[in-house]
Design a protein around this motif. Sequence first.
Motif, short mmCIF file in Angstrom:
data_model
loop_
_atom_site.label_atom_id
_atom_site.label_comp_id
_atom_site.label_asym_id
_atom_site.label_seq_id
_atom_site.Cartn_x
_atom_site.Cartn_y
_atom_site.Cartn_z
N ILE A 60 0.87 -1.18 0.00
CA ILE A 60 0.00 0.00 0.00
C ILE A 60 0.90 1.22 0.00
CG2 ILE A 60 -1.76 1.29 1.24
CD1 ILE A 60 -2.69 -1.33 2.45
N GLU A 61 0.80 1.99 -1.06
CA GLU A 61 1.62 3.20 -1.17
C GLU A 61 0.90 4.35 -0.49
OE1 GLU A 61 2.30 3.68 -5.31
OE2 GLU A 61 3.83 2.12 -5.37
N ALA A 62 1.26 4.59 0.74
CA ALA A 62 0.65 5.68 1.50
C ALA A 62 1.41 6.97 1.22
CB ALA A 62 0.70 5.35 2.99
N PRO A 63 0.77 8.11 1.45
CA PRO A 63 1.47 9.38 1.23
C PRO A 63 2.61 9.59 2.23
CG PRO A 63 -0.85 9.75 1.81
CD PRO A 63 -0.63 8.29 1.76
N THR A 64 2.56 8.90 3.34
CA THR A 64 3.64 9.00 4.32
C THR A 64 4.78 8.08 3.91
OG1 THR A 64 2.71 7.24 5.68
CG2 THR A 64 1.98 9.49 6.15
N PRO A 65 5.95 8.26 4.50
CA PRO A 65 7.08 7.40 4.11
C PRO A 65 6.89 5.94 4.54
CG PRO A 65 7.82 9.22 5.51
CD PRO A 65 6.35 9.34 5.36
N GLU A 66 5.96 5.68 5.46
CA GLU A 66 5.76 4.30 5.91
C GLU A 66 4.78 3.60 4.97
OE1 GLU A 66 4.43 4.31 9.90
OE2 GLU A 66 6.10 5.52 10.60
N HIS A 67 5.27 2.56 4.35
CA HIS A 67 4.42 1.75 3.48
C HIS A 67 4.01 0.49 4.23
CE1 HIS A 67 5.26 4.29 0.08
NE2 HIS A 67 6.56 4.09 0.20
N GLN A 68 2.85 -0.04 3.87
CA GLN A 68 2.35 -1.23 4.54
C GLN A 68 2.23 -2.36 3.53
OE1 GLN A 68 -1.56 -0.82 6.15
NE2 GLN A 68 -1.59 -2.89 6.95
N PHE A 69 2.73 -3.53 3.91
CA PHE A 69 2.60 -4.71 3.06
C PHE A 69 1.35 -5.48 3.44
CE2 PHE A 69 7.21 -4.02 2.93
CZ PHE A 69 7.41 -4.06 1.56
N ILE A 70 0.68 -6.04 2.43
CA ILE A 70 -0.47 -6.89 2.67
C ILE A 70 -0.03 -8.32 2.36
CG2 ILE A 70 -2.80 -7.49 1.95
CD1 ILE A 70 -3.22 -4.61 1.16
N THR A 71 -0.14 -9.18 3.36
CA THR A 71 0.18 -10.60 3.20
C THR A 71 -1.09 -11.42 3.35
OG1 THR A 71 0.65 -10.90 5.54
CG2 THR A 71 2.50 -10.25 4.14
N PRO A 72 -1.10 -12.66 2.88
CA PRO A 72 -2.28 -13.51 3.08
C PRO A 72 -2.58 -13.77 4.55
CG PRO A 72 -0.93 -14.40 1.32
CD PRO A 72 -0.16 -13.28 1.94
N CYS A 73 -1.58 -13.64 5.42
CA CYS A 73 -1.81 -13.84 6.86
C CYS A 73 -2.79 -12.81 7.42
CB CYS A 73 -0.50 -13.77 7.62
SG CYS A 73 0.60 -15.13 7.27
N GLU A 74 -2.89 -11.66 6.77
CA GLU A 74 -3.78 -10.59 7.25
C GLU A 74 -5.21 -10.75 6.73
OE1 GLU A 74 -1.79 -7.14 5.90
OE2 GLU A 74 -0.11 -7.39 7.28
#
Length: 140
Positions: free
Chosen positions: A29-43
């Motif tokens: 997930i490309e967020a406007p903030t420098p912190e990006h979040q990954f989406i895995t099947p575990c979620e």
Amino acid sequence: MVIQRWQSVWLLCAALLMAIFCFTPVFLIEAPTPEHQFITPCEMPIFLIVNILTALLLLVAIFLYRNTARQKSVIVIAAFLIVACNIAEWCMYLGWGTVAEPLRWQGGVFLQLGALLFSILALRCIRHDEKLLRAADRLR
């Protein structure tokens, strides 16, 4: 005449790829903030359960070598589940039920495609072995 058991190798590779896929990122997930979040099947619990079920079906198919018709049907069901998971990924990517930020593909999708390829190779090897057995039966 020697029956080759290459389908067991291909099924093991497919099951391992599906197991590894459960823990690798699918999207970023490309967020406007420098912190990006990954989406895995575990979620995603349902997605994870389907992927684990697929890996287990591929493992079970290894031990169904005495009944090739059942082995082929289990492999076809597992391949159908892999395709269904790929369709679900496309739906998530296109924005059906995802967050507002843009998504970027990660390498996890290639693991599923590899598992599908190994499943198809296993089916081809089973058919080849069946042809060898039929030819040997004709010679008797």
